[in-house]
Design a protein around this motif. Structure first.
Motif, PDB file in Angstrom:
ATOM      1  N   TYR A 117       0.978  -1.250   0.017  1.00 37.15           N
ATOM      2  CA  TYR A 117      -0.070   0.100  -0.184  1.00 37.15           C
ATOM      3  C   TYR A 117       0.976   1.176   0.072  1.00 37.15           C
ATOM      4  N   ASP A 118       0.368   2.486  -0.512  1.00 34.07           N
ATOM      5  CA  ASP A 118       0.799   3.745  -0.404  1.00 34.07           C
ATOM      6  C   ASP A 118       0.044   4.518   0.387  1.00 34.07           C
ATOM      7  N   LEU A 119       0.575   5.095   1.264  1.00 35.98           N
ATOM      8  CA  LEU A 119      -0.222   6.000   2.114  1.00 35.98           C
ATOM      9  C   LEU A 119      -1.085   7.137   1.295  1.00 35.98           C
ATOM     10  N   ARG A 120      -0.247   7.633   0.154  1.00 42.58           N
ATOM     11  CA  ARG A 120      -0.839   8.788  -0.655  1.00 42.58           C
ATOM     12  C   ARG A 120      -2.107   8.453  -1.497  1.00 42.58           C
ATOM     13  N   LYS A 121      -2.152   6.936  -1.627  1.00 46.43           N
ATOM     14  CA  LYS A 121      -3.232   6.419  -2.438  1.00 46.43           C
ATOM     15  C   LYS A 121      -4.454   5.780  -1.812  1.00 46.43           C
ATOM     16  N   VAL A 135      -7.072   9.710   6.890  1.00 42.60           N
ATOM     17  CA  VAL A 135      -7.558  10.855   7.610  1.00 42.60           C
ATOM     18  C   VAL A 135      -6.467  11.055   8.657  1.00 42.60           C
ATOM     19  N   VAL A 136      -6.124  12.340   9.139  1.00 44.21           N
ATOM     20  CA  VAL A 136      -5.359  12.720  10.110  1.00 44.21           C
ATOM     21  C   VAL A 136      -6.212  13.398  11.181  1.00 44.21           C
ATOM     22  N   GLN A 137      -6.209  12.878  12.355  1.00 41.83           N
ATOM     23  CA  GLN A 137      -6.837  13.534  13.516  1.00 41.83           C
ATOM     24  C   GLN A 137      -5.669  13.898  14.575  1.00 41.83           C
ATOM     25  N   GLY A 181      -1.263  17.151   2.724  1.00 41.53           N
ATOM     26  CA  GLY A 181      -2.924  17.671   2.909  1.00 41.53           C
ATOM     27  C   GLY A 181      -3.844  16.881   2.975  1.00 41.53           C
ATOM     28  N   ALA A 182      -3.918  15.709   3.607  1.00 41.87           N
ATOM     29  CA  ALA A 182      -5.021  14.887   3.905  1.00 41.87           C
ATOM     30  C   ALA A 182      -5.958  15.147   4.673  1.00 41.87           C
ATOM     31  N   PRO A 183      -7.364  14.930   4.600  1.00 42.79           N
ATOM     32  CA  PRO A 183      -8.478  15.572   5.540  1.00 42.79           C
ATOM     33  C   PRO A 183      -7.839  15.293   6.788  1.00 42.79           C
ATOM     34  N   GLN A 227     -15.369  15.264  21.041  1.00 42.21           N
ATOM     35  CA  GLN A 227     -15.293  16.470  19.983  1.00 42.21           C
ATOM     36  C   GLN A 227     -14.268  15.820  18.595  1.00 42.21           C
ATOM     37  N   GLY A 228     -14.690  15.917  17.504  1.00 45.27           N
ATOM     38  CA  GLY A 228     -14.100  15.528  16.404  1.00 45.27           C
ATOM     39  C   GLY A 228     -14.072  14.027  16.025  1.00 45.27           C
ATOM     40  N   VAL A 229     -14.283  13.125  17.032  1.00 43.43           N
ATOM     41  CA  VAL A 229     -14.337  11.748  16.737  1.00 43.43           C
ATOM     42  C   VAL A 229     -15.353  11.273  15.858  1.00 43.43           C
ATOM     43  N   PHE A 230     -16.656  11.609  15.645  1.00 44.07           N
ATOM     44  CA  PHE A 230     -17.308  11.229  14.454  1.00 44.07           C
ATOM     45  C   PHE A 230     -17.121  11.844  13.127  1.00 44.07           C
ATOM     46  N   GLU A 231     -16.699  13.084  13.215  1.00 39.27           N
ATOM     47  CA  GLU A 231     -16.276  13.899  12.000  1.00 39.27           C
ATOM     48  C   GLU A 231     -15.071  13.087  11.376  1.00 39.27           C
ATOM     49  N   THR A 232     -13.867  12.351  12.141  1.00 40.64           N
ATOM     50  CA  THR A 232     -13.077  11.872  11.778  1.00 40.64           C
ATOM     51  C   THR A 232     -13.474  10.546  11.095  1.00 40.64           C
ATOM     52  N   LEU A 233     -14.427   9.894  11.725  1.00 42.07           N
ATOM     53  CA  LEU A 233     -14.894   8.605  11.366  1.00 42.07           C
ATOM     54  C   LEU A 233     -15.560   8.954  10.033  1.00 42.07           C
ATOM     55  N   LYS A 234     -16.608   9.780   9.958  1.00 40.43           N
ATOM     56  CA  LYS A 234     -17.209  10.190   8.836  1.00 40.43           C
ATOM     57  C   LYS A 234     -16.290  10.531   7.363  1.00 40.43           C
ATOM     58  N   ALA A 235     -15.198  11.106   7.800  1.00 41.82           N
ATOM     59  CA  ALA A 235     -14.302  11.545   6.680  1.00 41.82           C
ATOM     60  C   ALA A 235     -13.745  10.323   6.018  1.00 41.82           C
TER      61      ALA A 235
END
Lengths: 162, 196
Positions: B129-133, B137-139, B162-164, B174-182
């Motif tokens: 795998y290639d992380l760029r491909k 998502v970064v939290q 520039g990953a989400p 805070q931010g947990v579900f936003e991360t999962l959704k992304a």
């Protein structure tokens, strides 16, 4: 190595179920499960239907992966067969082909010898079947057939989270 | 490796939460588990030590709903963050469809973040795998701590591609579900691309 997406059509699924349902009968097993190495449950048969098979699949894959890691440390390619003996129930796990695991749960109504014997035949049939499924998937892609997910829209995806 | 079952009309995908020890990977899953409806989640499994440190992995199955008549099921895994569990981390990445990198915002954990991110890249590469491909998502977790590094600094060191990215405080959610959704959206978008 990266593994391709697994796509299973109805007729393939029926064939998998046919093999594992027969294995339940032939091995006097309580339950038979087919799990892929990434922890996804592919199919199940027997009287254990209704147990937490999702967790069973994930833990089976973890167990096989950990033992595979141990095998490599010892210079083995894999330990293809695992047996766990309990007071009441026993668990037999076998690698099938290069990406599937066959799990059999059995009690005193069966024996390890019988399970091993029956697994050998069923495991061979499943290995061949999954190889056919893999080839079919590749042909499908090569012929340019698109999957229904090609038509997923951004709205469909957003709606999941609304 | 996603699994599409036409018989049961299901899509199954695997998401792995990666990051240094004590960054909050398990806390992310615990929050998701606590805040989701019982009918959409399965049992959460934690293979942990007596001191509650992740030994092998945490596992949480989630059913998010239907897309075009297919049930979408996501299997969330965490890896053990401590450096010496590298063999286990490699195993858990097998068949991954999407990755969340949970960074610890505390300044003193910056080295650990960088080391863990490098380790993720190496372990993914080993599996082809290639992380760029892949969906990624970064939290930035623990934004509430007083010694949190500036966001710009975290971004420069941990997310130059520039990953989400999301700021989070997993203990409050805070931010947990936003991360999962992304990440889930990334995985499904990938599936769409593969199908077209």
């Amino acid at each position: 190595m990266i593994q391709s997406q697994l796509v299973m059509q109805q007729e393939d699924f029926d064939r998998v179920l046919g093999i594992i349902q027969r294995l339940v009968r032939d091995a006097n097993a309580k339950g038979v499960f087919v799990v892929d190495k990434a922890g996804q449950l592919i199919g199940e048969a027997g009287e254990l239907r209704g147990i937490d098979s999702t967790s069973l699949a994930s833990l089976t894959a973890g167990c096989i992966a950990a033992t595979g890691g141990l095998a490599k440390i010892l210079g083995e390619e894999e330990f293809p067969t695992h047996f766990h003996q309990g007071e009441r129930d026993n668990l037999h796990m076998t690698l099938v082909g290069d990406r599937m695991i066959l799990v059999i749960v059995f009690d005193e109504r069966s024996s390890l010898g019988l399970v091993r014997l029956r697994v050998k035949k069923a495991g061979g049939e499943l290995a061949k079947l999954f190889e056919d499924i893999r080839k079919k998937s590749e042909t499908h892609v090569a012929l340019g057939h698109s999957s229904p997910f090609a038509e997923i829209t951004d709205d469909d995806i957003d709606n999941l989270f609304s | 490796m996603s699994f599409i079952n036409y018989s049961s009309r299901e899509i199954n995908c695997k998401i792995v939460y990666y990051g240094p020890g004590l960054c909050g990977k398990t806390t992310n899953l615990q929050h998701i588990y606590q805040k989701t409806n019982p009918d959409v989640k399965g049992k959460m499994i934690s293979l942990a030590t007596e001191t509650e440190r992740t030994l092998f992995f945490d596992f949480l199955p989630l059913a998010l709903g239907e897309i075009r008549g297919f049930k979408t099921r996501f299997h969330l895994y965490t890896v053990p963050g401590q450096v010496f569990y590298d063999a286990s981390r490699k195993l858990i990445l097998k068949g991954v469809d999407g990755v969340v990198f949970v960074a610890d915002s505390q300044i003193e954990r910056m080295e650990a973040n960088i080391e863990s991110l490098d380790n993720l890249k190496v372990n993914l590469k080993e599996q082809g795998y290639d992380l760029r491909k892949i969906p990624y998502v970064v939290q930035y977790n623990k934004r509430d701590v007083p010694n949190a590094a500036p966001l710009a600094e975290l971004r420069r060191l941990l997310n130059p591609g520039g990953a989400p990215e999301f700021e989070a405080c997993a203990t409050t959610g805070q931010g947990v579900f936003e991360t999962l959704k992304a990440v889930a959206k990334g995985v499904l978008t990938d599936l769409k691309k593969m199908g077209s």
